[in-house]
Motif scaffolding. Structure first.
Motif, mmCIF file in Angstrom:
data_model
loop_
_atom_site.group_PDB
_atom_site.id
_atom_site.type_symbol
_atom_site.label_atom_id
_atom_site.label_comp_id
_atom_site.label_asym_id
_atom_site.label_seq_id
_atom_site.Cartn_x
_atom_site.Cartn_y
_atom_site.Cartn_z
ATOM 1 N N THR A 113 -90.855 -36.740 72.716
ATOM 2 C CA THR A 113 -90.730 -35.323 72.391
ATOM 3 C C THR A 113 -91.878 -34.528 73.002
ATOM 4 O O THR A 113 -91.675 -33.445 73.563
ATOM 5 C CB THR A 113 -90.705 -35.127 70.858
ATOM 6 N N ILE A 114 -93.090 -35.042 72.911
ATOM 7 C CA ILE A 114 -94.226 -34.379 73.558
ATOM 8 C C ILE A 114 -93.996 -34.279 75.060
ATOM 9 O O ILE A 114 -94.368 -33.292 75.707
ATOM 10 C CB ILE A 114 -95.532 -35.154 73.253
ATOM 11 N N GLY A 115 -93.335 -35.291 75.607
ATOM 12 C CA GLY A 115 -93.059 -35.294 77.045
ATOM 13 C C GLY A 115 -91.947 -34.350 77.466
ATOM 14 O O GLY A 115 -91.680 -34.205 78.662
ATOM 15 N N GLY A 116 -91.271 -33.699 76.506
ATOM 16 C CA GLY A 116 -90.261 -32.708 76.854
ATOM 17 C C GLY A 116 -88.878 -32.972 76.320
ATOM 18 O O GLY A 116 -87.984 -32.132 76.435
ATOM 19 N N ALA A 117 -88.645 -34.138 75.720
ATOM 20 C CA ALA A 117 -87.318 -34.461 75.204
ATOM 21 C C ALA A 117 -87.093 -33.786 73.849
ATOM 22 O O ALA A 117 -88.050 -33.481 73.122
ATOM 23 C CB ALA A 117 -87.166 -35.973 75.059
ATOM 24 N N THR A 118 -85.840 -33.527 73.532
ATOM 25 C CA THR A 118 -85.497 -33.021 72.206
ATOM 26 C C THR A 118 -84.823 -34.131 71.412
ATOM 27 O O THR A 118 -84.195 -35.028 71.984
ATOM 28 C CB THR A 118 -84.561 -31.807 72.282
ATOM 29 N N VAL A 119 -84.962 -34.066 70.117
ATOM 30 C CA VAL A 119 -84.353 -35.040 69.219
ATOM 31 C C VAL A 119 -83.234 -34.329 68.467
ATOM 32 O O VAL A 119 -83.473 -33.335 67.787
ATOM 33 C CB VAL A 119 -85.385 -35.611 68.229
ATOM 34 N N GLU A 120 -82.027 -34.837 68.582
ATOM 35 C CA GLU A 120 -80.866 -34.152 68.004
ATOM 36 C C GLU A 120 -80.127 -35.071 67.040
ATOM 37 O O GLU A 120 -79.127 -35.688 67.369
ATOM 38 C CB GLU A 120 -79.936 -33.665 69.112
ATOM 39 N N GLY A 121 -80.691 -35.210 65.853
ATOM 40 C CA GLY A 121 -79.987 -35.923 64.793
ATOM 41 C C GLY A 121 -80.218 -37.413 64.758
ATOM 42 O O GLY A 121 -79.349 -38.146 64.275
ATOM 43 N N ASP A 122 -81.358 -37.892 65.230
ATOM 44 C CA ASP A 122 -81.658 -39.317 65.090
ATOM 45 C C ASP A 122 -81.697 -39.673 63.606
ATOM 46 O O ASP A 122 -82.387 -39.015 62.814
ATOM 47 C CB ASP A 122 -83.012 -39.649 65.723
ATOM 48 N N ARG A 123 -80.971 -40.691 63.210
ATOM 49 C CA ARG A 123 -80.928 -41.086 61.792
ATOM 50 C C ARG A 123 -81.951 -42.191 61.543
ATOM 51 O O ARG A 123 -81.928 -43.239 62.190
ATOM 52 C CB ARG A 123 -79.533 -41.548 61.395
ATOM 53 N N ASP A 137 -81.929 -37.297 58.958
ATOM 54 C CA ASP A 137 -81.568 -36.914 60.329
ATOM 55 C C ASP A 137 -82.672 -36.014 60.875
ATOM 56 O O ASP A 137 -83.001 -34.980 60.269
ATOM 57 C CB ASP A 137 -80.236 -36.163 60.349
ATOM 58 N N ILE A 138 -83.245 -36.414 62.009
ATOM 59 C CA ILE A 138 -84.377 -35.680 62.593
ATOM 60 C C ILE A 138 -83.912 -34.807 63.750
ATOM 61 O O ILE A 138 -83.192 -35.259 64.646
ATOM 62 C CB ILE A 138 -85.456 -36.655 63.099
ATOM 63 N N GLY A 152 -98.020 -29.766 70.797
ATOM 64 C CA GLY A 152 -97.578 -30.413 69.567
ATOM 65 C C GLY A 152 -96.082 -30.583 69.493
ATOM 66 O O GLY A 152 -95.363 -30.479 70.494
ATOM 67 N N VAL A 153 -95.589 -30.837 68.290
ATOM 68 C CA VAL A 153 -94.168 -31.080 68.028
ATOM 69 C C VAL A 153 -93.779 -30.334 66.761
ATOM 70 O O VAL A 153 -94.543 -30.289 65.791
ATOM 71 C CB VAL A 153 -93.896 -32.587 67.838
ATOM 72 N N VAL A 154 -92.605 -29.730 66.770
ATOM 73 C CA VAL A 154 -92.058 -29.123 65.560
ATOM 74 C C VAL A 154 -90.709 -29.766 65.268
ATOM 75 O O VAL A 154 -89.963 -30.116 66.191
ATOM 76 C CB VAL A 154 -91.907 -27.589 65.717
ATOM 77 N N GLY A 155 -90.402 -29.967 64.002
ATOM 78 C CA GLY A 155 -89.149 -30.634 63.669
ATOM 79 C C GLY A 155 -88.626 -30.252 62.303
ATOM 80 O O GLY A 155 -89.354 -29.727 61.455
ATOM 81 N N GLN A 156 -87.351 -30.514 62.118
ATOM 82 C CA GLN A 156 -86.703 -30.352 60.820
ATOM 83 C C GLN A 156 -86.072 -31.686 60.434
ATOM 84 O O GLN A 156 -85.442 -32.348 61.262
ATOM 85 C CB GLN A 156 -85.643 -29.254 60.861
ATOM 86 N N LEU A 157 -86.242 -32.048 59.177
ATOM 87 C CA LEU A 157 -85.753 -33.336 58.679
ATOM 88 C C LEU A 157 -84.753 -33.077 57.564
ATOM 89 O O LEU A 157 -85.100 -32.481 56.535
ATOM 90 C CB LEU A 157 -86.917 -34.191 58.165
#
Length: 402
Positions: A113-123, A137-138, A152-157
């Motif tokens: 994610t820091i490298g530029g990828a997005t996380v879309e619902g990893d369980r 689900d992240i 940094g990184v921002v996320g919703q869980l």
């Protein structure tokens, strides 16, 4: 006159200040002097709006700096995981929050994610402060400044534990439906085979004048009759009902099945019983309990290849002894946690091909559930296992023998 408004704080650092710092890091050049006041005012307004959104969001929202320290931990995160913002802001996440077997994957996900990828619902699985396991689900994205540098990184869980449990129950119901259809077909075919075997045994018994042959034929008929009982149980299981249930003293069932259990598990394993003096009455089909105890005894035998001890204990538990517990304990090798999680699934087995159908424990659970009860297991690798069948206790007298 300017009024000072106290901003909501989380762990001594306000959400507003955290967002303000993030926005400040996104800018790589100082704005012109004449635009500074306007930019500051716009930033304040935007910060206030985002702060209110994060503060009131029902979804756990979190942000982390590059050194993994927490910069945002909103009230929804507090409610979900149990740790407060005061405990975490400016610190790294507690290591116990992530199960051991998921830590490497979690670190790799943050790096991507820091490298530029997005996380879309990893369980994933996460643990609360009290130790409860939750399915999550992240959704996450990198935070970068205008120069493209990561900050940094921002996320919703999102807590999906209830959904996962519902899906598991639906899958189990579908499997049991398949098992029911299979059991029904097997029962009919089995009954036809038994009818032929019983017919030949009857002819032999009637036609022979030799006592030994007649005795053997009657023994075959006894086995056929017992097998017909198993066939009736399969049909009952397939239909999801049992018209032959009635008040039964559990102690008598255990005592009656002991000789057969000793034959099945062999002399290397000692069988002991612990039965109370008072009646233990449940509304069940005694034949189904027989089959459940046989299944548990065979599993115990397979877990004690070098010999051991099997104990069947009957007792009353719960408020005012309202529940009967039939505990089957063995001194075998125990059951690994990953196997415990699946062992009641139909067709799941750890035995070699041809040595187990994977239906034994699912039928034990089906019997208990059909009688209004349940099955619990307590097992530690290397220290044996205890399967506990729990049934509602009734006050009716048992059926008369015969």
């Amino acid at each position: 006159m300017h009024r000072h408004v106290r901003r909501p704080t989380m762990g001594g650092i306000s959400i507003r200040r955290a967002i303000h710092r993030l926005f400040g890091a996104l800018g790589s050049a100082e704005p012109p002097i004449e635009d500074r006041d306007r930019a500051e005012a716009d930033l304040d307004r935007t910060t206030d709006i985002l702060s209110a959104i994060i503060q009131s969001s029902p979804v756990a929202t979190q942000a982390f700096a590059l050194d993994r320290t927490v910069t945002i931990w909103n009230p929804a995160s507090e409610r979900l995981f149990g740790w407060t913002a005061d405990e975490l802001i400016g610190r790294t996440l507690p290591s116990e929050m992530t199960p051991d077997d998921e830590r490497a994957t979690s670190i790799a996900r943050i790096e991507r994610t820091i490298g530029g990828a997005t996380v879309e619902g990893d369980r994933v699985r996460r643990l609360t402060k009290s130790g409860d396991m939750r399915w999550i689900d992240i959704y996450a994205a990198p935070l970068r400044n205008r120069a493209g540098q990561p900050i940094g990184v921002v996320g919703q869980l999102i807590d999906v534990t209830d959904r996962v449990e519902l899906e598991a129950r639906l899958l189990q119901a579908q499997k049991m439906e398949v098992v029911g259809l299979l059991a029904s077909g097997l029962a009919h075919d089995f009954s036809n085979t038994l009818a032929v075997a019983g017919g030949f045994a009857t002819l032999i018994a009637e036609a022979s004048t030799e006592p030994e042959i007649r005795s053997d034929a009657r023994a075959i008929l006894d086995v056929v009759e017992r097998a017909r009982g198993v066939s009736r149980q399969l049909l009952s299981f397939a239909r999801g009902s049992d018209k032959s249930s009635g008040p039964v003293d559990i102690r008598h069932v255990v005592e009656g099945i002991l000789p057969l259990l000793r034959q099945l598990i062999g002399p290397a394993i000692r069988i002991d019983t612990q039965l109370p003096d008072e009646p233990m009455i449940a509304r069940i089909d005694a034949g189904q309990l027989d089959q459940a105890l046989i299944n548990l005894a065979i599993n115990a035998r397979d877990a004690m290849l070098g010999g051991g001890r099997l104990v069947i204990a009957v007792s009353s538990i719960g408020r005012r002894g309202s529940t009967i517990e039939i505990a089957v304990h063995d001194s075998g090798v125990g059951i690994a946690p990953e196997v415990q999680a699946r062992m009641f699934e139909p067709f799941f087995t750890t035995k070699e091909l041809g040595k187990g159908s994977g239906l034994g424990l699912s039928m034990v659970r089906g019997f208990a559930a059909g009688a209004g009860g349940d099955v619990a297991v307590d097992s530690t690798v290397g220290r044996g296992s205890t399967f506990s069948i729990r049934l509602p206790r009734v006050s009716q007298p048992p059926k008369a023998a015969g």
